[in-house]
Enzyme design. Structure first.
Site, PDB file in Angstrom:
ATOM      1  N   LEU A  65       0.830  -1.196   0.000  1.00 23.32           N
ATOM      2  CA  LEU A  65       0.000   0.000   0.000  1.00 23.32           C
ATOM      3  C   LEU A  65       0.872   1.256   0.000  1.00 23.32           C
ATOM      4  CD1 LEU A  65      -2.559  -1.340   2.617  1.00 23.32           C
ATOM      5  CD2 LEU A  65      -2.898  -1.153   0.141  1.00 23.32           C
ATOM      6  N   PRO A  66       0.323   2.394  -0.441  1.00 19.63           N
ATOM      7  CA  PRO A  66       1.174   3.563  -0.699  1.00 19.63           C
ATOM      8  C   PRO A  66       1.657   4.336   0.505  1.00 19.63           C
ATOM      9  CG  PRO A  66      -1.114   4.034  -1.260  1.00 19.63           C
ATOM     10  CD  PRO A  66      -1.048   2.578  -0.960  1.00 19.63           C
ATOM     11  N   LYS A 174      14.431   2.002   3.973  1.00 20.89           N
ATOM     12  CA  LYS A 174      13.832   2.258   2.659  1.00 20.89           C
ATOM     13  C   LYS A 174      13.694   3.756   2.403  1.00 20.89           C
ATOM     14  CE  LYS A 174      11.743   2.020  -1.241  1.00 20.89           C
ATOM     15  NZ  LYS A 174      10.368   1.530  -1.426  1.00 20.89           N
ATOM     16  N   LYS A 243       6.857  11.877  -0.745  1.00 18.68           N
ATOM     17  CA  LYS A 243       6.415  11.255   0.509  1.00 18.68           C
ATOM     18  C   LYS A 243       7.563  10.522   1.188  1.00 18.68           C
ATOM     19  CE  LYS A 243       4.467   7.225   0.423  1.00 18.68           C
ATOM     20  NZ  LYS A 243       5.329   6.420   1.303  1.00 18.68           N
TER      21      LYS A 243
END
Length: 300
Positions: A65-66, A174, A243
């Protein structure tokens, strides 16, 4: 592998990841987009779920999911028996393979653990091309026993899988990796812009850089075909880039650090996103914004 697997999130990355995973274990899939569910279900070993709740009985739930906000919305409150998380059986393993906020991941893992549900964060690097060939780089955070349980599934989707620490640590790594990647892209584009303004040919510069110490993943993979050739299709969106790198910067500042290069990169990418005025521009379209503000077009 005998675990029943539910996979939630069938976007650009999720679709090929499911296809590769289903070669090793049967997978049930769900996405808010019904067309994406049906597309995934055309692959052997993949079953479409009529609703998210139907996947709550799986042994392993994989989320692609984003954002953390979407993860929290999909899972719901683990203490709410009507939420997806509240329906999970004790002993279930949740694997978050998206790019989430480390602190939020840690808090969620704590709440799930109270219900005897384990969590591993296992974000990926490599983009859609590596997802398609099951050559993703996967970093994983969590308890050793939870990581070992997830490992066969992760190896079905990636060629490099590394346990990097406790839960939340992989999401931190990440975000930091994506920040470094963005710094490399922005720096390379600025260098090519200066050289082009001076009178150098951008393709010649790129060829020399890729044989020299200044080369990086952006100069070797992205800039030639996606910027100089004018395709602008890296396959990773600029909003997701912003993001992720903002998450990395927030992590830095929460630790009392003030990384100036990182801050400058984040500000530039934020300005590019605002300046492009498009709903979901590709990451490589940073070059278009740079051309707009400098008057130097690398695609000439």
């Amino acid at each position: 592998m005998t675990d029943a697997v539910t996979f939630v999130g069938l976007g650009t990355m999720g679709q090929p990841m499911v296809r590769n995973l289903a070669r090793s274990v049967p997978v049930s899939v769900f996405d808010a987009n019904p067309d994406a569910v049906q597309a995934a279900a055309r692959n052997d070993g993949v079953t479409a779920l009529a609703g998210l709740a139907d996947g709550s009985g799986a042994d392993v739930v994989i989320l692609m999911l984003p954002s953390s906000a979407v993860v929290e919305r999909v899972l719901g409150d683990p203490n709410d028996a009507g939420s997806f998380a509240g329906r999970l059986r004790p002993g279930t393993l949740v694997v978050d393979m998206g790019s989430s906020v480390p602190r939020v991941t840690q808090e969620l893992a704590t709440r799930l653990r109270e219900r005897e549900v384990a969590m591993v964060d296992a974000p990926v690097s490599g983009g859609p091309r590596k997802a398609a060939t099951a050559e993703l780089t996967i970093m994983a955070g969590g308890r050793a026993e939870d990581y070992e349980r997830a490992l066969p599934l992760l190896r079905a989707m990636g060629t490099s899988v590394t346990h990097v620490g406790p839960v939340g640590s992989a999401h931190a790594l990440k975000a930091l990796n994506n920040l470094l990647s963005a710094i490399g892209l922005v720096g390379a584009l600025e260098v090519l812009t200066v050289g082009t303004k001076f009178g150098l040919d951008p393709r010649t510069m790129l060829d020399v850089i890729n044989s020299s110490t200044g080369r990086n993943q952006s100069t070797e993979v992205k800039i030639g075909p996606e910027v100089l050739d004018g395709r602008f299709q890296v396959g990773f969106s600029l909003p997701l880039t912003v993001k992720d790198i903002t998450t990395a910067l927030d992590l830095s500042t929460s630790l009392g650090l003030s990384p100036e290069v990182s801050r400058a990169c984040v500000r530039f990418c934020q300005a590019a996103l605002a300046g492009l005025g498009e709903e979901n521009p590709d990451q490589s379209e940073i070059a278009r914004y740079l051309a707009k503000v400098t008057g130097v077009d690398l695609t000439r």
